[in-house]
Design a protein around this motif. Structure first.
Motif, PDB file in Angstrom:
ATOM      1  N   TRP B 394     -12.225   2.929   1.748  1.00 61.46           N
ATOM      2  CA  TRP B 394     -11.281   1.932   2.240  1.00 61.46           C
ATOM      3  C   TRP B 394      -9.980   2.100   1.468  1.00 61.46           C
ATOM      4  O   TRP B 394     -10.002   2.411   0.280  1.00 61.46           O
ATOM      5  CB  TRP B 394     -11.861   0.539   2.006  1.00 61.46           C
ATOM      6  CG  TRP B 394     -10.979  -0.604   2.376  1.00 61.46           C
ATOM      7  CD1 TRP B 394     -10.918  -1.222   3.592  1.00 61.46           C
ATOM      8  CD2 TRP B 394     -10.046  -1.294   1.526  1.00 61.46           C
ATOM      9  NE1 TRP B 394     -10.004  -2.247   3.540  1.00 61.46           N
ATOM     10  CE2 TRP B 394      -9.462  -2.315   2.289  1.00 61.46           C
ATOM     11  CE3 TRP B 394      -9.658  -1.139   0.183  1.00 61.46           C
ATOM     12  CZ2 TRP B 394      -8.498  -3.185   1.775  1.00 61.46           C
ATOM     13  CZ3 TRP B 394      -8.695  -2.008  -0.336  1.00 61.46           C
ATOM     14  CH2 TRP B 394      -8.140  -3.020   0.459  1.00 61.46           C
ATOM     15  N   ALA B 395      -8.878   1.941   2.160  1.00 58.52           N
ATOM     16  CA  ALA B 395      -7.589   2.030   1.474  1.00 58.52           C
ATOM     17  C   ALA B 395      -6.626   1.023   2.069  1.00 58.52           C
ATOM     18  O   ALA B 395      -6.671   0.738   3.267  1.00 58.52           O
ATOM     19  CB  ALA B 395      -7.004   3.438   1.597  1.00 58.52           C
ATOM     20  N   ASN B 396      -5.799   0.486   1.218  1.00 55.57           N
ATOM     21  CA  ASN B 396      -4.745  -0.408   1.693  1.00 55.57           C
ATOM     22  C   ASN B 396      -3.456  -0.025   0.990  1.00 55.57           C
ATOM     23  O   ASN B 396      -3.430   0.169  -0.216  1.00 55.57           O
ATOM     24  CB  ASN B 396      -5.098  -1.872   1.379  1.00 55.57           C
ATOM     25  CG  ASN B 396      -4.107  -2.830   2.020  1.00 55.57           C
ATOM     26  OD1 ASN B 396      -3.615  -2.575   3.121  1.00 55.57           O
ATOM     27  ND2 ASN B 396      -3.801  -3.921   1.335  1.00 55.57           N
ATOM     28  N   LEU B 397      -2.405   0.124   1.766  1.00 53.10           N
ATOM     29  CA  LEU B 397      -1.113   0.478   1.210  1.00 53.10           C
ATOM     30  C   LEU B 397      -0.106  -0.572   1.643  1.00 53.10           C
ATOM     31  O   LEU B 397      -0.046  -0.906   2.825  1.00 53.10           O
ATOM     32  CB  LEU B 397      -0.647   1.827   1.776  1.00 53.10           C
ATOM     33  CG  LEU B 397      -0.981   3.114   1.034  1.00 53.10           C
ATOM     34  CD1 LEU B 397      -2.464   3.265   0.808  1.00 53.10           C
ATOM     35  CD2 LEU B 397      -0.463   4.303   1.813  1.00 53.10           C
ATOM     36  N   ILE B 398       0.645  -1.087   0.697  1.00 51.67           N
ATOM     37  CA  ILE B 398       1.775  -1.930   1.105  1.00 51.67           C
ATOM     38  C   ILE B 398       3.038  -1.238   0.611  1.00 51.67           C
ATOM     39  O   ILE B 398       3.230  -1.042  -0.591  1.00 51.67           O
ATOM     40  CB  ILE B 398       1.706  -3.359   0.537  1.00 51.67           C
ATOM     41  CG1 ILE B 398       0.322  -3.982   0.813  1.00 51.67           C
ATOM     42  CG2 ILE B 398       2.779  -4.229   1.192  1.00 51.67           C
ATOM     43  CD1 ILE B 398       0.183  -5.414   0.310  1.00 51.67           C
ATOM     44  N   ILE B 399       3.854  -0.833   1.575  1.00 50.41           N
ATOM     45  CA  ILE B 399       5.083  -0.128   1.219  1.00 50.41           C
ATOM     46  C   ILE B 399       6.234  -1.133   1.195  1.00 50.41           C
ATOM     47  O   ILE B 399       6.133  -2.225   1.756  1.00 50.41           O
ATOM     48  CB  ILE B 399       5.387   1.012   2.218  1.00 50.41           C
ATOM     49  CG1 ILE B 399       5.438   0.479   3.651  1.00 50.41           C
ATOM     50  CG2 ILE B 399       4.353   2.095   2.122  1.00 50.41           C
ATOM     51  CD1 ILE B 399       5.859   1.508   4.662  1.00 50.41           C
ATOM     52  N   ALA B 400       7.321  -0.713   0.560  1.00 52.36           N
ATOM     53  CA  ALA B 400       8.450  -1.629   0.387  1.00 52.36           C
ATOM     54  C   ALA B 400       8.935  -2.170   1.733  1.00 52.36           C
ATOM     55  O   ALA B 400       9.235  -3.354   1.874  1.00 52.36           O
ATOM     56  CB  ALA B 400       9.574  -0.914  -0.350  1.00 52.36           C
TER      57      ALA B 400
END
Ligand code: SF4
Ligand code: SF4
Ligand code: FES
Lengths: 236, 474
Positions: B394-400
């Motif tokens: 599982w992966a979660n990315l929050i970009i600017a």
């Protein structure tokens, strides 16, 4: 002592020994023929067809890695047709699985990548199949990513012929061919694998790698397998 | 032979960005939506991959700030290994990140924004680009190019000549710094500082001409979020999360970035693929916050380096509390360039910097890892979970751009209300709406536009849903 044979490659008249392959003669005379499934020290299988050459009087192209020389043979290793075939083979290989170099452990040290570069494959004209194969990370030290496998069977031959473990096998046929360990079980559960790492050394791509290496970090020792087997031959 | 050919079916994270302005029945703009119509499912894509591929995979998310992804990812992987990396490795990663910050900010300021700032918002669009700038102000254009090149040089010298470097690895970095590279970079710092100082003076000089833009460029109260050092100074690589409000009052401080999900929620709207993060204690949508250079200067007590601190002091005079207008993003970037250059020098002069202990080796020891860094555009969060074999589950990315999503929409609305009247979109209006977006420098194709082009479609819709006008920059 085997008999001497005269052959011509690319217009050069060369001496060869009986039982030598065209590739063997070419290499000892510094004539380059691209190869992928061939690895010095292992038996030849003629699987990838990248080493195809033209032989005068023979209507088909033949793989140099398994075709033995015969007296008076006239071989051409470079022609527009061969170039086109080789490119096509590479493109098909690239389209068949997921060769995304950008995050591959062997990027910069990969035979497939080098070949693509040499043969000027800048695009692939076939639709990508984007398979999603499960990565086998069950082995303590090594990792098998079928997404990057080109089915050259070098791992299988190294394991069988050099290590004598015979862990690797091919399952299925044609496009469904697939490298498996033992009876299609997790590599980590293999009763035969000795963790010698020879298959990892033999693999031309990032399909087999040492765990924990980041992108571009996996470097193989050149020729380690061929040295091993030639030392053994000498000992025999 | 270490050439790399890139056989890559994965294209950039980007969408055909469309902005819709909605008119009410009186014909005034009353809503704006910045649709992100395509989004690459990177999170999904990475499932089943070995975790140590993540830095290189995620570095491909963005063509402009690959290093920030590389670092946030490497940090998340450090957390999976559960190691603390050697001090020299951390310093080297920071140096790499300074290179990224300098090159990205220089690109943003000199190439993308300076034409607007120095040639004027209403200048002929055919000339309002970096080449037009080169004609009108050749020196500034040249210096901008040099500064950007300097940042790129740092990256290349450290991480190698690769399209997407992967030198930052789980546990540290791939190779130590050589004396030669250190000295070469150090030699170039003074010129960089000089350019940044002069750009800052120039910018302060023209500020007066942009009152209306300052007034309307996403100028609204909001929360600001960023990393700061535990001492409250400007921080780009590590540290703790801090939240301040429009008065620069502390709302939250000292938050462990690994626990980001306790403080930041992610809402989903049907018209955009980009999620809408919000500050949880306040809720959605009122918990709107902004990240990025402006946010960082609002949250931090000080920069921690002399030249940048002097500039920050001036900057603080712009407002009593937080500086609110996104127009000042430009200003903030210039101050951060100064900061990055000063820190760069400090890092390079550290006695331990040439140490060859730059990597901690371990097997994965934790099943979950979070890595947070301040990308040029703001806080960047990578969060992974792995299975027993070390494959990503599982992966979660929050970009600017994600963090700023709500603020961007709000900013567009504000500019549109001011500059769009009637049932037509005027040239100046399109440019101003674009410029608001450009302030945030979103990781979309529009932020990489060159020569005044922007792949953005602006449409004007009446209250019955009829499209009245449409504008697109070709
Ligand atoms: S590590 Fe050695 S024994 Fe195990 S599969 Fe590979 S070659 Fe065979
Ligand atoms: S795993 Fe490697 S060596 Fe084995 S068949 Fe696939 S590509 Fe060839
Ligand atoms: S190298 Fe000859 S067929 Fe593969």
């Amino acid at each position: 002592m085997s008999n001497e044979i005269n052959i011509t490659i690319n217009g050069r008249e060369l001496k060869a020994r009986e039982q030598q392959t065209i590739l063997g003669v070419a290499r000892s005379n510094d004539i380059y023929i691209p190869t992928l499934c061939f690895l010095k020290g292992l038996s030849g299988v003629g699987a990838c067809r990248l080493c195809l050459v033209e032989i005068e009087g023979v209507p088909r192209l033949l793989p140099a890695c398994v075709t033995k020389v015969t007296e008076g043979m006239v071989v051409t290793t470079e022609s527009p047709k061969l170039k086109e075939y080789r490119r096509m083979i590479l493109e098909l290989l690239l389209a068949e699985r997921n060769h995304v170099c950008a995050f591959c452990v062997v990027s910069g040290n990969c035979e497939l990548q080098d070949l693509a570069q040499q043969l000027g494959v800048t695009y692939v004209r076939y639709p990508y199949r984007f398979p999603k194969y499960k990565v086998d990370a069950t082995h303590d030290r090594f990792l098998y990513d079928p997404n990057r496998c080109v089915l050259c069977t070098r791992c299988m031959r190294a394991c069988e012929e050099v290590e004598g473990a015979r862990t690797w096998n091919v399952r299925g046929r044609g496009i469904r061919s697939f490298m498996i360990t033992d009876l299609n079980q997790d590599w980590g559960d293999s009763p035969t694998c000795t963790t010698c790492g020879k298959c990892v050394e033999a693999c031309p791509t990032g399909a087999l790698a040492v765990k924990g290496r980041a992108t571009g970090e996996m470097k193989r020792k050149k020729n380690v397998l061929s040295q091993l087997s030639s030392m053994r031959d000498r000992g025999r | 032979m270490s050439k790399t050919i890139t056989i890559d079916p994965v294209t950039r994270i980007e969408g055909h960005s469309k902005i819709t302005l909605y008119l009410n029945d009186e014909g005034e703009v009353n809503d704006a939506r910045f649709h992100v119509t395509q989004f690459r499912g990177f999170e999904k894509f990475t499932e089943g991959r070995p975790f140590y591929e993540m830095p290189a995979i995620t570095a491909r998310i963005c063509g402009i700030c690959p290093i920030s992804h590389l670092l946030a990812s490497a940090k998340a992987c450090d957390a999976l290994l559960a190691v603390s990396i050697p001090p020299a490795a951390e310093r080297l990663r920071r140096i790499l990140h300074m290179g990224q910050t300098i090159q990205s900010h220089a690109l943003s300021f000199f190439h993308l924004s300076a034409p607007d700032l120095l040639l004027g918002m209403d200048a002929d669009p055919a000339r309002r680009h970096v080449l037009g700038l080169a004609e009108a102000h050749p020196e500034i254009a040249r210096e901008g190019v040099w500064l950007r090149m300097f940042g790129q040089q740092i990256i290349e010298w450290l991480a190698g000549r690769r399209v997407h470097p992967s030198w930052a690895v789980p546990g540290g970095v791939g190779s130590p710094l050589t004396e030669e590279v250190r000295d070469r970079i150090l030699e170039m710092v003074p010129r960089g500082l000089d350019i940044a100082q002069r750009a800052l003076d120039l910018f302060r000089g023209v500020l007066g001409e942009f009152d209306k833009e300052i007034e309307t460029f996403a100028n609204f109260p909001s929360l600001f979020v960023s990393l700061v050092t535990p001492k409250g100074e400007l921080e780009l690589y590590d540290g703790v999360l801090r939240v301040v409000d429009a008065d620069r009052k502390l709302v939250d401080d000292g938050l462990d970035p690994a626990g980001y999900a306790d403080h930041l929620g992610e809402a989903v709207e049907p018209w955009s693929y980009l999620k809408m993060p919000y500050y949880k204690p306040i809720g959605y949508p009122d918990g709107l916050y902004r990240v990025g250079p402006l946010a960082r200067l609002n949250t931090a007590d000080r920069c921690g380096t002399p030249l940048a601190d002097a500039a920050l002091e001036e900057f603080r005079k712009l407002a009593d509390g937080a500086v609110l207008s996104s127009f000042y993003f430009h200003y903030a970037r210039l101050i951060e360039i100064l900061f990055a250059l000063e820190r760069l020098r400090e890092l390079l002069e550290h006695p331990d910097i040439l140490s060859d202990r730059v990597r901690a080796v371990a097997e994965p020891n934790a099943e979950e890892g979070v890595g947070v860094a301040e990308a040029p555009r703001g806080t960047l969060i990578h969060h992974y979970r792995i299975n027993d074999e070390g494959l990503i589950s599982w992966a979660n990315l929050i970009i600017a751009t994600g963090h700023n999503n709500m603020a961007m929409n709000r900013g567009i609305l504000q500019a549109a209300k001011e500059f769009v009247h009637g049932d037509r979109i005027q040239e100046g209006a399109l440019n101003r709406v674009e410029a608001v977006i450009r302030c945030y420098d979103p990781c979309l194709s529009c932020s990489t536009h060159a020569l005044g082009q922007m792949a953005i479609r602006l449409e004007l819709m009446d209250h019955e849903g009829n499209v009245l006008d449409e504008r697109m920059r070709e």
